[in-house]
Design an enzyme around this catalytic site. Sequence first.
Site, PDB file in Angstrom:
ATOM      1  CB  ILE A 149     -27.309  78.342 -16.408  1.00 60.43           C
ATOM      2  CG1 ILE A 149     -27.254  78.923 -17.838  1.00 60.43           C
ATOM      3  CG2 ILE A 149     -25.988  77.659 -16.060  1.00 60.43           C
ATOM      4  CD1 ILE A 149     -26.152  79.930 -18.082  1.00 60.43           C
ATOM      5  CG  LEU A 161     -40.451  81.170  -8.718  1.00 59.94           C
ATOM      6  CD1 LEU A 161     -41.804  80.570  -8.344  1.00 59.94           C
ATOM      7  CD2 LEU A 161     -39.638  80.140  -9.501  1.00 59.94           C
ATOM      8  CG  PHE A 213     -26.816  79.555 -11.513  1.00 66.69           C
ATOM      9  CD1 PHE A 213     -25.942  79.318 -12.558  1.00 66.69           C
ATOM     10  CD2 PHE A 213     -26.869  78.652 -10.472  1.00 66.69           C
ATOM     11  CE1 PHE A 213     -25.135  78.194 -12.567  1.00 66.69           C
ATOM     12  CE2 PHE A 213     -26.064  77.519 -10.473  1.00 66.69           C
ATOM     13  CZ  PHE A 213     -25.194  77.289 -11.523  1.00 66.69           C
ATOM     14  CE1 TYR A 238     -24.741  89.505 -17.409  1.00 61.74           C
ATOM     15  CE2 TYR A 238     -23.539  89.291 -19.474  1.00 61.74           C
ATOM     16  CZ  TYR A 238     -24.067  88.728 -18.332  1.00 61.74           C
ATOM     17  OH  TYR A 238     -23.919  87.379 -18.109  1.00 61.74           O
ATOM     18  CG  HIS A 282     -30.049  83.411 -25.666  1.00 63.03           C
ATOM     19  ND1 HIS A 282     -30.892  83.565 -24.589  1.00 63.03           N
ATOM     20  CD2 HIS A 282     -28.908  84.041 -25.337  1.00 63.03           C
ATOM     21  CE1 HIS A 282     -30.265  84.241 -23.642  1.00 63.03           C
ATOM     22  NE2 HIS A 282     -29.058  84.548 -24.072  1.00 63.03           N
ATOM     23  N   GLY A 285     -23.217  96.149 -30.574  1.00 68.47           N
ATOM     24  CA  GLY A 285     -22.447  95.572 -29.476  1.00 68.47           C
ATOM     25  C   GLY A 285     -22.015  94.127 -29.669  1.00 68.47           C
TER      26      GLY A 285
END
Length: 331
Positions: free
Chosen positions: A12, A33, A72, A140, A188, A282
């Site tokens: 992002i 990194l 981010f 999270y 993802h 979850g």
Amino acid sequence: MNVMVVGGAGYIGSHAVRLLLDAGHTVCVYDNLSLGHREAVPDGLLVEGELSDREKIVSTLRSERIDAVMHFAAFALVNESVNDPALYYRNNVVAALELLDAMREADVTKIVFSSTTATYGEPDVIPIPETTPQRPINPYGFTKLVIEQALADYAAAYGFSYAALRYFNAAGARPDGSIGEDHNPETHLIPIVLQVALGQRERITIFGDDYDTPDGTCIRDYIHIDDLGDAHLRALDRLEPGKGLCVNLGTGRGTSVREIVEACREVTGHPIPEVTGERRAGDPPRLIADATLAKEVLGWTPSYTDVKSIVETAWRWHHSHPQGYASRVKV
Ligand code: UFG
């Protein structure tokens, strides 16, 4: 503005960097990194450093004459946070507080922070407005909520101005295919489905088709990565001393897992075999943003309005970089 993008080598962050540069801002990327990619950062912009290295952040903020920070650099996998909460509290909370205190020390008080729909937990009302009680159900989500609260307190006490942007499902890639999503391991949905089309996986496993949704699979609100970035730039322009802005970033439209797989078949022309597996622990059945506030306060509307156009940009990236940044294609 001179903007420090912390985590600007990640998925992002790297897209936000391009949009900031396109809009004429000066950018400094601060990244260790660990998950980000050197190749995702334009030449000359990278400062390698740890989020917890307050001294280095303070000196970079000063030497680069930074006006505002975009943050981010967080871990963002729900399962991982359940299995290793220490990692999440250390990076997403302890190190993030180091960043905020480095900013105080250097007199930089403007910040745009990546928050998440995971701060809502399993909301009763769909679409989800920002007024929904924030009751995270995993570490999270808690770590992100802690920093939202810290920002509110830092605004009240120290005059910080902040935007906490609560992302729904970021997806797609810069339309020229030069940068995109490259996680290892990839978890993802869209990149995994496209890896099937590339012949890197045999099939996609759909995690449960017995949810209470029209086709039985989970529904998410997929938002194009550049629409997400555009909202960050708008938020940056609207920061006010001592005030905060907490805004959902989603399109307001839900798409099921099956609809995503179908869109990927149409875009790639590949049959993409699927199997149905167990539910993933979850996973809420349905997460859709009420995106009204973003329109009102940021004047923001997503330009990618159907999921196929989002998948098309993702495909351009994955097709031209089948091994991600390791493909050694010049970007
Ligand atoms: N899915 C599958 N098969 C796969 C991968 C995913 O069926 O191989 C399903 C998931 O079960 C879910 C949907 O596809 O229903 C989307 O899953 P993703 O992992 O792509 O995204 P999530 O909604 O789980 O995660 C998003 C963000 C995370 C963030 C989380 C917070 O991408 O970074 O929301 O709720 F942590």
